[in-house]
Scaffold this motif. Structure first.
Motif, PDB file in Angstrom:
ATOM      1  N   SER A  78     -18.056  23.461 -12.969  1.00 46.07           N
ATOM      2  CA  SER A  78     -17.611  24.863 -12.329  1.00 46.07           C
ATOM      3  C   SER A  78     -16.899  25.398 -13.500  1.00 46.07           C
ATOM      4  O   SER A  78     -16.588  26.702 -13.306  1.00 46.07           O
ATOM      5  CB  SER A  78     -16.587  24.533 -11.220  1.00 46.07           C
ATOM      6  N   ILE A  79     -16.399  24.938 -14.641  1.00 48.85           N
ATOM      7  CA  ILE A  79     -15.278  25.688 -15.432  1.00 48.85           C
ATOM      8  C   ILE A  79     -16.097  26.228 -16.734  1.00 48.85           C
ATOM      9  O   ILE A  79     -15.350  26.591 -17.699  1.00 48.85           O
ATOM     10  CB  ILE A  79     -14.176  24.867 -15.857  1.00 48.85           C
ATOM     11  N   GLY A 137      -3.289  21.766  -1.165  1.00 44.14           N
ATOM     12  CA  GLY A 137      -4.347  22.402  -1.949  1.00 44.14           C
ATOM     13  C   GLY A 137      -5.591  23.053  -1.295  1.00 44.14           C
ATOM     14  O   GLY A 137      -5.593  24.194  -1.964  1.00 44.14           O
ATOM     15  N   ASN A 138      -5.947  22.612  -0.390  1.00 45.77           N
ATOM     16  CA  ASN A 138      -6.901  23.377   0.372  1.00 45.77           C
ATOM     17  C   ASN A 138      -6.535  24.625   0.991  1.00 45.77           C
ATOM     18  O   ASN A 138      -7.208  25.747   0.932  1.00 45.77           O
ATOM     19  CB  ASN A 138      -7.728  22.708   1.398  1.00 45.77           C
ATOM     20  N   SER A 139      -5.401  24.694   1.499  1.00 47.48           N
ATOM     21  CA  SER A 139      -4.576  25.820   2.059  1.00 47.48           C
ATOM     22  C   SER A 139      -4.428  26.822   0.785  1.00 47.48           C
ATOM     23  O   SER A 139      -4.663  27.956   1.238  1.00 47.48           O
ATOM     24  CB  SER A 139      -3.274  25.257   2.913  1.00 47.48           C
ATOM     25  N   VAL A 140      -3.795  26.332  -0.135  1.00 44.55           N
ATOM     26  CA  VAL A 140      -3.629  27.197  -1.361  1.00 44.55           C
ATOM     27  C   VAL A 140      -4.733  27.954  -1.657  1.00 44.55           C
ATOM     28  O   VAL A 140      -4.932  29.286  -1.811  1.00 44.55           O
ATOM     29  CB  VAL A 140      -3.184  26.575  -2.404  1.00 44.55           C
ATOM     30  N   ILE A 141      -6.061  27.133  -1.871  1.00 48.14           N
ATOM     31  CA  ILE A 141      -7.205  27.862  -2.240  1.00 48.14           C
ATOM     32  C   ILE A 141      -7.691  28.850  -0.987  1.00 48.14           C
ATOM     33  O   ILE A 141      -8.248  29.910  -1.607  1.00 48.14           O
ATOM     34  CB  ILE A 141      -8.246  26.702  -2.393  1.00 48.14           C
ATOM     35  N   GLU A 142      -7.395  28.454   0.064  1.00 46.72           N
ATOM     36  CA  GLU A 142      -8.026  29.494   1.184  1.00 46.72           C
ATOM     37  C   GLU A 142      -7.079  30.682   1.059  1.00 46.72           C
ATOM     38  O   GLU A 142      -7.764  31.721   1.171  1.00 46.72           O
ATOM     39  CB  GLU A 142      -7.696  28.948   2.699  1.00 46.72           C
ATOM     40  N   GLN A 143      -6.133  30.508   0.838  1.00 49.40           N
ATOM     41  CA  GLN A 143      -4.935  31.652   0.606  1.00 49.40           C
ATOM     42  C   GLN A 143      -5.293  32.407  -0.324  1.00 49.40           C
ATOM     43  O   GLN A 143      -5.175  33.791  -0.534  1.00 49.40           O
ATOM     44  CB  GLN A 143      -3.539  31.542   0.810  1.00 49.40           C
ATOM     45  N   LYS A 178     -13.020  40.177  -8.090  1.00 47.25           N
ATOM     46  CA  LYS A 178     -14.200  40.065  -7.238  1.00 47.25           C
ATOM     47  C   LYS A 178     -14.298  38.530  -7.048  1.00 47.25           C
ATOM     48  O   LYS A 178     -14.396  37.760  -8.110  1.00 47.25           O
ATOM     49  CB  LYS A 178     -15.300  40.738  -7.869  1.00 47.25           C
ATOM     50  N   ILE A 179     -14.480  38.060  -5.948  1.00 45.67           N
ATOM     51  CA  ILE A 179     -14.542  36.680  -5.752  1.00 45.67           C
ATOM     52  C   ILE A 179     -16.134  36.355  -6.068  1.00 45.67           C
ATOM     53  O   ILE A 179     -16.970  37.055  -5.619  1.00 45.67           O
ATOM     54  CB  ILE A 179     -14.471  36.216  -4.162  1.00 45.67           C
ATOM     55  N   VAL A 180     -16.313  35.352  -6.921  1.00 43.10           N
ATOM     56  CA  VAL A 180     -17.759  35.014  -7.519  1.00 43.10           C
ATOM     57  C   VAL A 180     -18.228  34.101  -6.369  1.00 43.10           C
ATOM     58  O   VAL A 180     -17.843  33.263  -5.944  1.00 43.10           O
ATOM     59  CB  VAL A 180     -17.759  34.206  -8.718  1.00 43.10           C
ATOM     60  N   PRO A 181     -19.596  34.559  -5.967  1.00 44.17           N
ATOM     61  CA  PRO A 181     -20.604  33.955  -4.955  1.00 44.17           C
ATOM     62  C   PRO A 181     -20.922  32.803  -5.504  1.00 44.17           C
ATOM     63  O   PRO A 181     -20.853  32.322  -6.701  1.00 44.17           O
ATOM     64  CB  PRO A 181     -21.522  34.785  -4.638  1.00 44.17           C
ATOM     65  N   ASN A 182     -21.286  31.899  -4.568  1.00 46.19           N
ATOM     66  CA  ASN A 182     -22.218  30.532  -4.974  1.00 46.19           C
ATOM     67  C   ASN A 182     -21.298  29.572  -5.935  1.00 46.19           C
ATOM     68  O   ASN A 182     -21.761  29.042  -6.818  1.00 46.19           O
ATOM     69  CB  ASN A 182     -23.402  31.040  -5.700  1.00 46.19           C
ATOM     70  N   ASN A 183     -20.148  29.486  -5.384  1.00 50.96           N
ATOM     71  CA  ASN A 183     -19.156  28.708  -6.139  1.00 50.96           C
ATOM     72  C   ASN A 183     -19.014  27.413  -5.350  1.00 50.96           C
ATOM     73  O   ASN A 183     -19.010  27.501  -4.001  1.00 50.96           O
ATOM     74  CB  ASN A 183     -17.813  29.415  -6.411  1.00 50.96           C
ATOM     75  N   TYR A 184     -19.020  26.357  -5.851  1.00 45.70           N
ATOM     76  CA  TYR A 184     -19.072  25.112  -5.064  1.00 45.70           C
ATOM     77  C   TYR A 184     -17.733  24.205  -4.832  1.00 45.70           C
ATOM     78  O   TYR A 184     -17.476  23.246  -4.319  1.00 45.70           O
ATOM     79  CB  TYR A 184     -20.162  24.090  -5.628  1.00 45.70           C
ATOM     80  N   GLU A 185     -17.044  24.774  -5.536  1.00 48.90           N
ATOM     81  CA  GLU A 185     -15.458  24.227  -5.407  1.00 48.90           C
ATOM     82  C   GLU A 185     -14.359  25.129  -5.830  1.00 48.90           C
ATOM     83  O   GLU A 185     -14.454  25.981  -6.599  1.00 48.90           O
ATOM     84  CB  GLU A 185     -15.240  22.760  -6.255  1.00 48.90           C
ATOM     85  N   GLY A 186     -13.074  25.071  -4.887  1.00 44.33           N
ATOM     86  CA  GLY A 186     -12.109  26.232  -5.250  1.00 44.33           C
ATOM     87  C   GLY A 186     -12.490  27.381  -5.028  1.00 44.33           C
ATOM     88  O   GLY A 186     -13.321  27.802  -4.178  1.00 44.33           O
ATOM     89  N   ARG A 216      -8.962  25.080  -8.349  1.00 45.29           N
ATOM     90  CA  ARG A 216      -9.736  24.300  -7.656  1.00 45.29           C
ATOM     91  C   ARG A 216      -8.458  23.014  -7.341  1.00 45.29           C
ATOM     92  O   ARG A 216      -7.587  23.066  -7.795  1.00 45.29           O
ATOM     93  CB  ARG A 216     -10.832  23.704  -8.222  1.00 45.29           C
ATOM     94  N   LEU A 217      -8.950  22.039  -6.328  1.00 43.29           N
ATOM     95  CA  LEU A 217      -8.267  20.909  -6.397  1.00 43.29           C
ATOM     96  C   LEU A 217      -8.773  19.707  -7.153  1.00 43.29           C
ATOM     97  O   LEU A 217     -10.294  19.676  -7.221  1.00 43.29           O
ATOM     98  CB  LEU A 217      -8.205  20.698  -4.835  1.00 43.29           C
ATOM     99  N   SER A 218      -8.071  19.237  -7.943  1.00 46.66           N
ATOM    100  CA  SER A 218      -8.373  17.698  -8.405  1.00 46.66           C
ATOM    101  C   SER A 218      -9.030  17.115  -7.483  1.00 46.66           C
ATOM    102  O   SER A 218      -9.090  16.750  -6.481  1.00 46.66           O
ATOM    103  CB  SER A 218      -7.038  17.219  -9.314  1.00 46.66           C
ATOM    104  N   LEU A 219     -10.138  16.137  -8.343  1.00 45.93           N
ATOM    105  CA  LEU A 219     -10.984  15.139  -7.726  1.00 45.93           C
ATOM    106  C   LEU A 219     -10.192  14.217  -7.124  1.00 45.93           C
ATOM    107  O   LEU A 219     -10.333  13.522  -6.000  1.00 45.93           O
ATOM    108  CB  LEU A 219     -11.993  14.662  -8.376  1.00 45.93           C
ATOM    109  N   HIS A 220      -9.088  13.569  -7.794  1.00 43.60           N
ATOM    110  CA  HIS A 220      -8.127  12.462  -7.397  1.00 43.60           C
ATOM    111  C   HIS A 220      -7.017  12.611  -7.516  1.00 43.60           C
ATOM    112  O   HIS A 220      -6.135  11.732  -6.739  1.00 43.60           O
ATOM    113  CB  HIS A 220      -8.708  11.349  -8.381  1.00 43.60           C
ATOM    114  N   ASP A 221      -6.219  13.607  -8.247  1.00 49.85           N
ATOM    115  CA  ASP A 221      -4.685  13.619  -8.419  1.00 49.85           C
ATOM    116  C   ASP A 221      -4.266  14.829  -7.454  1.00 49.85           C
ATOM    117  O   ASP A 221      -4.943  15.839  -7.157  1.00 49.85           O
ATOM    118  CB  ASP A 221      -4.630  13.965  -9.757  1.00 49.85           C
ATOM    119  N   PRO A 222      -2.922  14.898  -7.224  1.00 51.89           N
ATOM    120  CA  PRO A 222      -2.269  15.779  -6.652  1.00 51.89           C
ATOM    121  C   PRO A 222      -1.875  16.930  -7.478  1.00 51.89           C
ATOM    122  O   PRO A 222      -0.690  17.419  -7.903  1.00 51.89           O
ATOM    123  CB  PRO A 222      -0.924  15.308  -6.140  1.00 51.89           C
ATOM    124  N   VAL A 223      -3.029  17.452  -8.032  1.00 52.39           N
ATOM    125  CA  VAL A 223      -2.909  18.623  -8.956  1.00 52.39           C
ATOM    126  C   VAL A 223      -3.683  19.702  -8.599  1.00 52.39           C
ATOM    127  O   VAL A 223      -4.953  19.444  -8.112  1.00 52.39           O
ATOM    128  CB  VAL A 223      -3.267  17.978 -10.192  1.00 52.39           C
TER     129      VAL A 223
END
Length: 506
Positions: A308-309, A421-427, A439-447, A464-471
């Motif tokens: 994604s990056i 983390g998910n709440s931060v992303i939604e906000q 502009k929010i980029v469409p067709n984005n699969y994470e974050g 985005r939210l890290s896959l494994h870490d609190p980051v």
């Protein structure tokens, strides 16, 4: 082993643990005793998977250069043989080679295990598992750990045997033959890299074989290659193509020795990067652009799957200049590979899956993420370019790169970090919609990915939210000087409203 937390060893689609003391507050949880049980559990799982009794199984085992490798490997092999299965001891090996041992004539292991923890510190180790269908998935690892936790694996009346076998020479010969045939040099078929100085930096991992067993038989001058000897203390630099110190080392070596090309591998050779003749890095977007150009010459209109990056400039290059389709997906090399395989099965041809970390998997090579295979594809094009009087990097002449880029890692200071983390992303999504020049980029699969169109920003960011870490990682790119700072300041105004975030990275 009653109170042992087996699940803590799972790291996505492989196993990782702490195998040695020596790092403060990190206590050993991958002991030889644990490793032996894991060997037993894998053999038992494999027996069910391929529908063969334990005593008919052949399992290949290899390791990288880690200090804990010999002891952990011996324990794993003892576990496998204790249930009656046979072991091919491949000694020092690469992760991709272990998969290839399951499908190469004369070896054809029913399964294989690689002892590695990739680029992680010296005290870590782990296990990666393969069958002829590829690397195991997360559920497979969970099932193996469940078997290990039962501690009811029956041992055989007669132990299996351990046979020492040289597979790395056979594996290396596959690259030698591939490069010879693909270049098809008009005057020196056997030595198509004659006249090229190519430097390898193996970071004291398992990749030193490439200089001796691949490049030299092809005629390349490997003078100046460095850190080829396996050393689990990793005394020179972290064996990681993403590490700035590691990349600086191979870039400097190319400049010092006036080489035509530089190669750097991670510890277990499933990732790689390169350096051009001017000492400029060929990694991340540049590496993706280069291999995409090669793939799309061979397979026009193919879909290129990345994580994604990747940059906007790369998308334009793949879609507009190369005539391909750039499909961004989630971070995580298994995610990227599986998405490419899914698209290909559905009839949307996808010949390349590649993550910015240097994991690259090609359809023509069983969708195996193999750093040595990626480099071999680049060397074929390097040799062809020389014959044509061109430069390899002519292929990416039109790739537009950002003026600035930065990654920030925001720590989350709560136990349930995923919910926060998910709440931060939604906000952030809501906040982004409220900004007139974002502009929010469409067709984005994470974050959430945001295009920043203000003249002083002219870029994008991904939160985005890290896959494994609190980051929460934040990647920012801008096409104008100072643009990253302008984007950061607006981001910070939003993030300051969020509780439990450590914003010291800003």
């Amino acid at each position: 082993m009653q109170n042992f937390n087996w699940n803590k060893l799972q790291n996505g689609s492989d196993i990782r643990g702490i195998a040695l003391e020596g790092v403060p507050n990190e206590h050993v949880n991958l002991t030889p005793e644990i490793a032996k049980i894991l060997g037993q559990a894998f053999a038992s799982w494999l027996s069910q998977k391929v529908n063969k009794p334990n005593n008919e199984l052949i399992i290949g085992v290899g390791r990288d250069s880690r200090l804990s490798g010999p002891a952990i490997m011996q324990a794993v092999m003892e576990g496998i043989t204790s249930v009656g299965s046979q072991v091919n001891d491949f000694a020092m090996a690469s992760t991709p080679a272990m998969f290839m041992s399951t499908i190469t004539a004369g070896f054809e292991c029913d399964g294989a295990i690689m002892l590695t923890a990739s680029h992680l510190p010296f005290n870590r180790n782990g296990l990666k598992f393969f069958t002829a269908q590829g690397g195991l998935e997360k559920k497979d690892i969970s099932d193996i750990l469940t078997l290990a936790a039962t501690n009811k694996l029956e041992t055989a009346a007669v132990n299996g045997k351990i046979s020492e076998r040289d597979f790395m020479s056979v594996y290396a010969d596959q690259f030698v033959n591939q490069i010879r045939q693909a270049v098809n040099h008009p005057t020196d078929f056997d030595r198509p890299l004659q006249g090229l100085k190519i430097i390898v930096d193996a970071g004291n991992g398992a990749g030193g074989f490439y200089a001796d067993l691949v490049l030299q038989p092809l005629g390349a001058d490997t003078t100046g290659s460095q850190f080829l000897d396996p050393d689990g203390t990793f005394p020179n630099h972290v064996p990681n193509p993403e590490d700035p110190t590691a990349m600086a080392a191979i870039c400097q070596a190319v400049i010092t020795h006036q080489a035509d090309f530089g190669i750097i591998f991670d510890t277990d050779v499933d990732r790689s990067a390169a350096v051009d003749s001017t000492g400029k890095e060929l990694n991340r977007n540049r590496l993706i652009g280069l291999i995409s150009a090669i793939v799309l010459q061979e397979h026009p209109n193919s879909t290129i799957v990345t994580d994604s990056i990747t940059s906007d400039g790369l998308t334009e290059f793949i879609d507009r200049d190369l005539g391909g389709i750039h499909h961004r997906f989630k971070r995580g090399y298994k995610n990227v590979i599986n998405e490419s395989m899914r698209l290909d099965r559905e009839g949307k041809e996808s010949w390349l899956a590649i993550e910015t970390s240097g994991h690259a998997a090609m359809k023509e090579n069983h969708f195996l993420d193999d750093g040595a295979y990626l480099i071999s594809k680049l060397l074929i094009e390097l040799a062809k370019s020389k014959l044509a009087g061109k430069s390899l990097t002519d292929l990416i002449a039109n790739l537009q790169e950002p003026v600035e880029s930065q990654e920030l890692r925001i720590k989350i200071n709560v136990e349930d970090f995923q919910s926060l983390g998910n709440s931060v992303i939604e906000q952030m999504h809501t906040f982004g919609l409220s900004q007139p020049d974002w502009k929010i980029v469409p067709n984005n699969y994470e974050g959430v990915r945001v295009s920043c169109t203000a003249d002083n920003e002219n870029g994008w960011f991904l939160l985005r939210l890290s896959l494994h870490d609190p980051v929460i990682p934040v990647n920012i790119e801008s096409n104008v000087p100072g643009g990253v700072d302008f984007i950061k300041q607006r981001l910070l105004s939003f993030l300051k409203t969020q509780a439990a975030l450590d914003l010291s990275a800003f």
